[in-house]
Motif scaffolding. Structure first.
Motif, PDB file in Angstrom:
ATOM      1  N   SER A 196       0.820  -1.203   0.000  1.00 56.47           N
ATOM      2  CA  SER A 196       0.000   0.000   0.000  1.00 56.47           C
ATOM      3  C   SER A 196       0.862   1.264   0.000  1.00 56.47           C
ATOM      4  CB  SER A 196      -0.886  -0.037   1.237  1.00 56.47           C
ATOM      5  OG  SER A 196      -1.943   0.831   1.110  1.00 56.47           O
ATOM      6  N   GLY A 205      -2.201   9.700   1.716  1.00 53.14           N
ATOM      7  CA  GLY A 205      -2.945   8.891   2.681  1.00 53.14           C
ATOM      8  C   GLY A 205      -2.310   8.933   4.053  1.00 53.14           C
ATOM      9  N   PHE A 276      -5.424   3.785   4.174  1.00 53.40           N
ATOM     10  CA  PHE A 276      -5.444   5.148   3.623  1.00 53.40           C
ATOM     11  C   PHE A 276      -4.515   5.383   2.428  1.00 53.40           C
ATOM     12  CE2 PHE A 276      -7.744   5.866   7.574  1.00 53.40           C
ATOM     13  CZ  PHE A 276      -8.892   6.369   7.001  1.00 53.40           C
ATOM     14  N   PRO A 277      -3.286   4.884   2.448  1.00 53.50           N
ATOM     15  CA  PRO A 277      -2.472   5.078   1.248  1.00 53.50           C
ATOM     16  C   PRO A 277      -3.148   4.475   0.017  1.00 53.50           C
ATOM     17  CG  PRO A 277      -1.098   4.377   3.053  1.00 53.50           C
ATOM     18  CD  PRO A 277      -2.515   4.261   3.524  1.00 53.50           C
ATOM     19  N   PHE A 280      -6.074   6.721  -1.048  1.00 48.58           N
ATOM     20  CA  PHE A 280      -5.657   7.995  -1.633  1.00 48.58           C
ATOM     21  C   PHE A 280      -4.982   7.845  -2.994  1.00 48.58           C
ATOM     22  CE2 PHE A 280      -6.777   9.875   2.305  1.00 48.58           C
ATOM     23  CZ  PHE A 280      -6.980  11.204   2.016  1.00 48.58           C
ATOM     24  N   ALA A 287     -11.782   9.929   1.604  1.00 47.86           N
ATOM     25  CA  ALA A 287     -11.193   9.169   2.701  1.00 47.86           C
ATOM     26  C   ALA A 287     -12.163   8.993   3.858  1.00 47.86           C
ATOM     27  CB  ALA A 287      -9.953   9.859   3.203  1.00 47.86           C
TER      28      ALA A 287
END
Ligand code: PFF
Length: 462
Positions: A196, A205, A276-277, A280, A287
């Motif tokens: 990720s 992210g 999150f990465p 994003f 998000a």
């Protein structure tokens, strides 16, 4: 008062064999959907690093002592949570908390299995390779979760899987399974996080997750952090005390609690770095997608991210949903075990029979939770709430905080201090520094009941 010892035939109840097994099984209870699914959502919505900071304070200053307190009760009595309170304080009403814990864990298992069932469905989709073609994940989720039979079948299947491990026993079932699965889980977590973080746009992210927004931290955020900490650590409702009833005398309680809390928190943070990465990296995906993150946002992310390299996308999605299935399973096992142990210890029925009773109860209640998204959608008998939401609210907002207050008062004030110290040091076997023992007592006597009480009262006013 009677001083309970270990003479009560606990040999037939079984016990964990190794220290590693204890840590992995207990961490298995703690690490679950709460870490991988709920924690990133809460962090994303409640101020990123600011939330993380409040959360860390909760787990260090309340999580470790409360977990230790539960260990003290379980290991001292070697019995289920209701009998444990009764044995430590006969003819006093403390045991009501034990029953509340058993009720709480039953309700949690019932709604948790529904979400775990959805996860299982997504894992199957990942195996079949249909995840990458899921162009409209939102429509898929909507039609699946509101149907009648498919989500129900997956929910019940998940409970059945839990049952199959429980009936194998404490050592051959719970311990062996945790020893096998937790390392696998750790490897998958690391691979996923590395994958990720290597994605284009991953930095955004990470920034989102860690940007401290202190303006968001108000009383309700503190309550969320505390609730999240309790839920994530499986604290206050007897699950950990049941596991501790299988600990041997030489297990160091404080250290074990600290290890488990550290592992659980690490998994939660790493999960944020997985989700999150990835999110994003795909343009146009918000998000703050909330609870739909895992069921709606991520499948879209997986399908668009890997459109060029389908094999990688396949592996990524498969690993992610498998990780969630395993994490959820080690948690449902611990919930199931609390009630199975209750039937075994209280009514002296065989383990197999006790587990079957619990499985039937869990299946019935989870059917109601599952159908509350579909055919029972308009049946909202609990102040406008359906079964799923009502079970969630009553456990998280009422039973867990109230049981937490009672637990800390019980261990801090009601139990004789030497009894507690005797458990902390395993009868003098371990040298625990004085300052640590004193700090434990300050936290469990004063900080825990006052902090939980204030936060709870605040939630009532709000
Ligand atoms: N700690 C588990 C999680 O984070 O998913 C959930 C849980 C397990 C809550 C056991 C309560 C419990 F007794």
């Amino acid at each position: 008062m009677t001083t309970p010892t270990q003479h009560d035939g606990h040999h037939s109840r079984g016990s964990f064999a190794t220290r590693l097994g204890i840590i992995l099984a207990t961490a298995g209870s703690a690490v679950g959907l709460g870490n991988i699914w709920r924690f990133p959502v809460e962090t994303g919505q409640n101020g990123g690093a600011a939330f993380l900071l409040v959360y860390l304070m909760c787990v260090v200053f309340l999580g470790v002592p409360m977990m230790t307190a539960e260990f003290v009760i379980g290991r001292r009595t070697h019995t289920d949570i209701a009998s444990a309170y009764q044995r430590l304080a006969p003819h006093e009403p403390w045991y009501v908390t034990g029953y509340a814990g058993i009720l709480c864990v039953t309700l949690i298992l019932s709604y948790y299995s529904v979400v775990a069932g959805w996860i299982l469905r997504y894992a199957v989709a990942a195996v079949q390779g249909t995840m990458s073609s899921m162009t409209n994940a939102s429509a898929f989720f909507e039609s699946f979760s509101t149907a009648t039979w498919p989500p129900l079948a997956y929910t019940l299947l998940f409970i059945l899987l839990t049952h199959l491990i429980i009936v194998r026993g404490v050592q051959r079932g719970i311990e062996s399974f945790s020893k096998l699965m937790m390392p696998l889980l750790a490897v998958m977590l690391c691979l996923l996080a590395a994958g990720s973080m290597a994605m284009p746009g991953a930095r955004a992210g990470v920034t989102f997750l860690l940007r401290p927004d202190f303006s968001k931290v108000d009383a309700s955020v503190v309550l969320s952090a505390l609730g999240q900490a309790f839920f994530s650590l499986s604290i206050a409702i007897g699950c950990l005390s049941t596991y501790a009833s299988y600990f041997r005398r030489e297990v160091p309680l404080l250290k074990t609690a600290a290890n488990v809390v550290a592992l659980d928190t690490l998994v939660a943070i790493v999960s944020g770095f997985i989700i999150f990465p990835a999110v994003f990296s795909v343009e146009g995906v918000g998000a703050d997608a909330g609870p739909g993150l895992v069921f709606v946002t991520l499948p879209s992310v997986f399908s668009s991210l890997f459109s060029g390299t389908p094999a990688l996308g396949y592996a990524f999605a498969l690993m992610f949903y498998l990780l969630l299935v395993l994490a959820a399973l080690t948690s449902t096992i611990s919930m199931h075990e609390e009630v199975t142990a209750f039937f075994v210890d209280r009514y002296h029925v065989s383990r197999r029979r006790a587990a079957t009773y619990m499985t039937i109860v869990a299946m019935l209640l989870s059917t109601l939770c599952c159908l509350s998204f579909g055919p029972l959608r308009d049946f909202r008998p609990f102040m406008g709430r359906g079964f799923f939401d009502a079970f969630n609210d009553v456990t998280a907002l009422w039973i867990m905080p109230l049981s937490g207050i009672v637990l800390s008062i019980f261990v801090g004030w009601r139990l004789p201090r030497d009894l507690v110290e005797d458990e902390l040091t395993s009868g003098g076997l371990h040298r625990v520094p004085r300052w640590l023992v004193s700090t434990f007592f300050v936290l469990i006597r004063w900080v825990a009941p006052v902090a939980i009480g204030l936060i709870f009262a605040n939630s009532l006013i709000a």
